[in-house]
Design an enzyme around this catalytic site. Sequence first.
Site, PDB file in Angstrom:
ATOM      1  N   GLU A 216       0.815  -1.225   0.000  1.00 41.89           N
ATOM      2  CA  GLU A 216       0.000   0.000   0.000  1.00 41.89           C
ATOM      3  C   GLU A 216       0.849   1.277   0.000  1.00 41.89           C
ATOM      4  O   GLU A 216       1.176   1.825   1.053  1.00 41.89           O
ATOM      5  CB  GLU A 216      -0.941   0.016   1.211  1.00 41.89           C
ATOM      6  CG  GLU A 216      -1.880   1.215   1.198  1.00 41.89           C
ATOM      7  CD  GLU A 216      -2.860   1.241   2.373  1.00 41.89           C
ATOM      8  OE1 GLU A 216      -2.771   0.366   3.256  1.00 41.89           O
ATOM      9  OE2 GLU A 216      -3.699   2.162   2.406  1.00 41.89           O
TER      10      GLU A 216
ATOM     11  N   LYS B 297      -2.642  -2.262  -2.956  1.00 39.16           N
ATOM     12  CA  LYS B 297      -3.695  -1.395  -2.420  1.00 39.16           C
ATOM     13  C   LYS B 297      -3.303   0.046  -2.719  1.00 39.16           C
ATOM     14  O   LYS B 297      -2.566   0.673  -1.955  1.00 39.16           O
ATOM     15  CB  LYS B 297      -3.840  -1.625  -0.915  1.00 39.16           C
ATOM     16  CG  LYS B 297      -4.833  -0.694  -0.232  1.00 39.16           C
ATOM     17  CD  LYS B 297      -5.319  -1.261   1.086  1.00 39.16           C
ATOM     18  CE  LYS B 297      -6.179  -0.262   1.826  1.00 39.16           C
ATOM     19  NZ  LYS B 297      -6.919  -0.859   2.935  1.00 39.16           N
TER      20      LYS B 297
HETATM   21  P1  13P Z   1      -9.765   3.891   4.174  1.00 36.18           P
HETATM   22  O1  13P Z   1     -10.375   4.013   5.544  1.00 36.18           O
HETATM   23  O2  13P Z   1      -9.329   5.219   3.628  1.00 36.18           O
HETATM   24  O3  13P Z   1     -10.590   3.093   3.245  1.00 36.18           O
HETATM   25  O4  13P Z   1      -8.366   3.125   4.343  1.00 36.18           O
HETATM   26  C1  13P Z   1      -8.308   1.784   4.554  1.00 36.18           C
HETATM   27  C2  13P Z   1      -6.938   1.368   4.907  1.00 36.18           C
HETATM   28  O5  13P Z   1      -6.724   0.226   5.243  1.00 36.18           O
HETATM   29  C3  13P Z   1      -5.825   2.331   4.831  1.00 36.18           C
HETATM   30  O6  13P Z   1      -4.601   1.709   5.057  1.00 36.18           O
END
Ligand code: 13P
Length: 384
Positions: A203, A245
């Site tokens: 991510e 992600k």
């Molecule tokens: P959000 O709450 O913005 O969907 O983010 C999810 C998440 O796991 C961020 O690392």
Amino acid sequence: MPLAHGGLPSILPADVMAELKETATKLCAPGKGFLAADESAGPWLRAGHAEAAKIPDVIENRAAYRSLCFSTPGLSEHISGVILHWETLFQDDGLGKAMVDIIQGNGMIAGIKVDKGYNKKGMWGTLVGPLGHPEVATVGLDDLQDRCKKAYEKGARFAKWRNVLQLDPAKGLPSDLAIADTVHTLARYASICQSEGLVPIVEPEIVPNGNHDIFYCAQMTEKVLAAQFKALADHHIYLEGAVLKPNMVKNGLAGPKAYPETIATLTCQTLLRTVPPAVPGIFFLSGETALNEDNEEEATINLSTMNKLFSGKLPWHLSFSYGKALQKTCVVTWLGKDENKEAAQKALLNRAKANSQAVFGKYQKGSCASVGTDGNVMQAAGPY
Ligand code: 13P
């Protein structure tokens, strides 16, 4: 040597590779996405709602709320994996049942957030971005090998690590230094996860804070993802056993507003240019939204628009890994009261179903009830 190794060095035994691929395939089941339930503090603080923010952030409430979510009847029709905080992975519900067992018993796979956030003092010599602090480095690599092993033993089969990048065209953010740190750290994390049998969610999040337009976000997302997949290759990551992600490509919160067709087109174009087809799935975060926006509805519409406009043209499963955008109406329906449990579960199931429809490109705008923008306050930001 099994064919799956291909050009990778034989660092991963064949049975581990097979297991990683099997887990990734289950996570990418048609129509399914992730419930990101790994908030460090009570999820109601991230939800961005005035009344919900008053729910006391104590361990009993976090357990009550999360066990409510995980035991929602039928949730596994739309959710393949649930990302947990370390506290939750080792937690029981009020009746003494392990959270991991609740998740597995309800047909879903447990995952674990393994990054330890970041210090807002940031990387020395980098410039202050729209979050009000310099560029940051996510920490937690030191003992990661050991923590991944423990998480696997407890039943986790996938993991999450988030790095944060800020945009500011005038200051040239993100800097090359911040990008290099982000992609290296995420690749190190991914390799450690895979060595312990956990499918890594990679991510590299570009946050939407700032006044930039959508094209700057597209340009920088493309640059970051290109660097990310080079780093993953350098670290011998088995792509078939990893998922991405990313942020969607959007305008800055204070920038000129872009609409779903533009967001969908630029996001898919960026991903098609940078993410190899060997990656089985891409799961978006929902991200912060402006106070006049319904974050749940927007996230569902954007995802649905992508899967509709690019139907048959995407080599990966394109889905959701939402925290805020799956939980807001659920949290506001619950408000810390046991008697609201069933209604809150229904709200979560409805939004999960809406996002499932979005994975098929078939969500009808407005067909899923949400609290909308009433009561919107700033969502808690910072390390997740
Ligand atoms: P959000 O709450 O913005 O969907 O983010 C999810 C998440 O796991 C961020 O690392």
